[in-house]
Design an enzyme around this catalytic site. Structure first.
Site, PDB file in Angstrom:
ATOM      1  N   HIS A 125       1.035  -1.481   0.006  1.00  0.00           N
ATOM      2  CA  HIS A 125       0.075  -0.200   0.056  1.00  0.00           C
ATOM      3  C   HIS A 125       0.482   1.348   0.172  1.00  0.00           C
ATOM      4  O   HIS A 125       0.696   2.026  -1.072  1.00  0.00           O
ATOM      5  CB  HIS A 125      -1.012  -0.310   1.530  1.00  0.00           C
ATOM      6  CG  HIS A 125      -2.174   1.401   1.020  1.00  0.00           C
ATOM      7  ND1 HIS A 125      -3.197   0.900   0.946  1.00  0.00           N
ATOM      8  CD2 HIS A 125      -1.768   2.846   1.483  1.00  0.00           C
ATOM      9  CE1 HIS A 125      -4.011   2.284   0.697  1.00  0.00           C
ATOM     10  NE2 HIS A 125      -2.830   3.274   1.536  1.00  0.00           N
ATOM     11  N   GLU A 126       1.716   1.368   1.239  1.00  0.00           N
ATOM     12  CA  GLU A 126       2.564   2.281   1.459  1.00  0.00           C
ATOM     13  C   GLU A 126       4.025   2.722  -0.109  1.00  0.00           C
ATOM     14  O   GLU A 126       3.967   3.629  -0.648  1.00  0.00           O
ATOM     15  CB  GLU A 126       3.571   2.291   1.987  1.00  0.00           C
ATOM     16  CG  GLU A 126       3.120   2.748   3.581  1.00  0.00           C
ATOM     17  CD  GLU A 126       1.617   3.766   3.500  1.00  0.00           C
ATOM     18  OE1 GLU A 126       1.774   4.717   2.987  1.00  0.00           O
ATOM     19  OE2 GLU A 126       0.739   3.822   4.534  1.00  0.00           O
ATOM     20  N   HIS A 167       2.374   4.473  -2.652  1.00  0.00           N
ATOM     21  CA  HIS A 167       2.498   5.985  -2.709  1.00  0.00           C
ATOM     22  C   HIS A 167       3.518   6.184  -3.086  1.00  0.00           C
ATOM     23  O   HIS A 167       3.284   7.880  -3.773  1.00  0.00           O
ATOM     24  CB  HIS A 167       1.517   6.550  -1.091  1.00  0.00           C
ATOM     25  CG  HIS A 167       0.451   6.038  -0.463  1.00  0.00           C
ATOM     26  ND1 HIS A 167      -0.615   7.510  -1.277  1.00  0.00           N
ATOM     27  CD2 HIS A 167      -0.390   5.398   0.428  1.00  0.00           C
ATOM     28  CE1 HIS A 167      -1.701   6.894  -0.671  1.00  0.00           C
ATOM     29  NE2 HIS A 167      -1.093   5.746   0.283  1.00  0.00           N
TER      30      HIS A 167
END
Length: 383
Positions: free
Chosen positions: A174-175, A178
């Site tokens: 997820h990170e 980003h």
């Protein structure tokens, strides 16, 4: 714990109602002074997001509520409860022994799961691992949680607090989503366009989670492992698409009430929130009066039409995942164009160019189809 926390909020409910009412009045006054139809139109103006986008979201999610009701009912049956309370919505449906993942294993899983995004993307992820852009382990004085950071002139660093769970593997990808979004934007765009708005921010991270779910399901060794992964996906969908849309609907309703001259009292807010909550969760969930006060502790209601973008981001990510897995390189190239666009164009136009049109119902419908597919499989596995 549930009853205690809401008892505390109930003690100051009139103060919290006044605080929220004041914020809503400020939003509406700002819209009126600037000649907008309502506060929602005013809030979306600067990013050129049509009002039809949140309207379509709420409409499509309401149409799909029977699917959500099915999942809530499945929870009640699987947990063996005579009464399903709001605090039972966050319990795992499975009594599995938690599987542990080392950080090294997670890196390998992430690289395999993200392969559909192509060599250019994966090579940067490898660089992030190799050059230690990630602060992995817990440490004294270190803040909790996880986030992607950095500036225009630095690497796109990631903070983690690794505890070897499946959730940590999801947090890593997820990170990384980003960070890759920021990396490609900053590498491609001049500083003035080197960022991106919240409407786009959660897409890259959630797409990576979708690809990880797809990969883990392909690699699962047994039914229990598949059920764990499916349970996690459905819970995430419930908490993002259904719950955040529920918030968006409540937010718009209270702005409309104030615009029509209706007072926003604590009792009135309780009743409205309770009605919307029962509609979203269905008959399987008990009508616990404490959950009617949940409005009083949600910070998003003070952010002026911010919250719906979690749901649209999840839906766009689902659409991108479907395109990438079905079409291959052509879809990957369009997706990389999305990552590299930054704020060089309005968010809706950036997505359209990449092949996802959020002014239509299609991305939300695709997300609901994915939810239904995974729900069907989980129901069969739990039998």
């Amino acid at each position: 714990s549930f009853n205690s926390i809401y008892k505390s909020y109930a003690a100051v409910r009139n103060t919290l109602a006044t605080t929220l009412s004041t914020q809503v009045k400020a939003d509406n006054l700002n819209a009126q002074l600037r000649g907008f139809k309502d506060a929602r139109e005013a809030a979306l103006y600067s990013t050129a997001i049509p009002v039809s986008v949140p309207e379509t979201l709420i409409e499509q999610v309401n149409k799909a509520l029977p699917l959500h009701h099915r999942y809530v009912k499945l929870r009640k049956e699987r947990l063996g409860l005579d009464e399903l309370q709001p605090y039972d919505l966050y319990t795992s449906l499975l009594n599995e022994d938690p599987k542990e993942y080392s950080y090294e294993e997670a890196q390998k899983i992430a690289l395999e799961a993200l392969k559909p995004l192509g060599d250019e993307y994966v090579s940067v992820v490898e660089q992030a691992f190799k050059d230690r852009w990630i602060d992995v382990m817990e440490n004294k004085g270190k803040r909790g949680g996880a986030y992607s950071s950095g500036s225009y002139d630095t690497n796109t660093y990631i903070l983690l607090n690794w505890s070897s769970t499946l959730g940590d593997v999801y947090t890593l990808v997820h990170e990384m989503g980003h960070s890759m979004h920021s990396y490609f934007t900053r590498k491609t765009q001049p500083r003035v366009y080197g960022g991106y708005g919240i409407f786009l921010a959660e897409i890259a991270s959630t797409l990576n989670e979708n690809l990880l779910t797809h990969y883990l399901l392909e690699q699962a060794d047994d039914d229990m492992e598949r059920a764990v992964i499916l349970n996690r996906y459905l819970d995430g969908f419930k908490g993002t698409v259904f719950r955040q849309t529920q918030f968006a609907e409540f937010e718009h309703e209270i702005h409309q009430m104030d615009q029509q001259g209706k007072p926003l009292t604590a009792d009135g807010l309780d009743e409205l929130y309770g009605e919307i909550n029962w509609k979203y969760y269905g008959e399987a969930l008990e009508k616990n009066r404490n959950i009617m006060r949940e409005w009083s502790r949600i910070p998003h209601f003070y952010y002026n039409y911010y919250v719906f973008q979690y749901s649209t981001g999840f839906s766009a990510a689902t659409a991108f995942a479907r395109l990438i897995l079905d079409e291959g390189q052509d879809a990957v190239d369009r997706y990389l164009g999305f990552l590299k666009a930054g704020s060089s164009a309005y968010p809706i136009d950036v997505l359209k160019k990449a092949g996802v049109d959020m002014t239509t119902a299609e991305p939300i419908q695709l997300a609901m189809e994915q939810f239904e597919t995974y729900l069907d499989e989980l129901e069969k596995l739990l039998q």
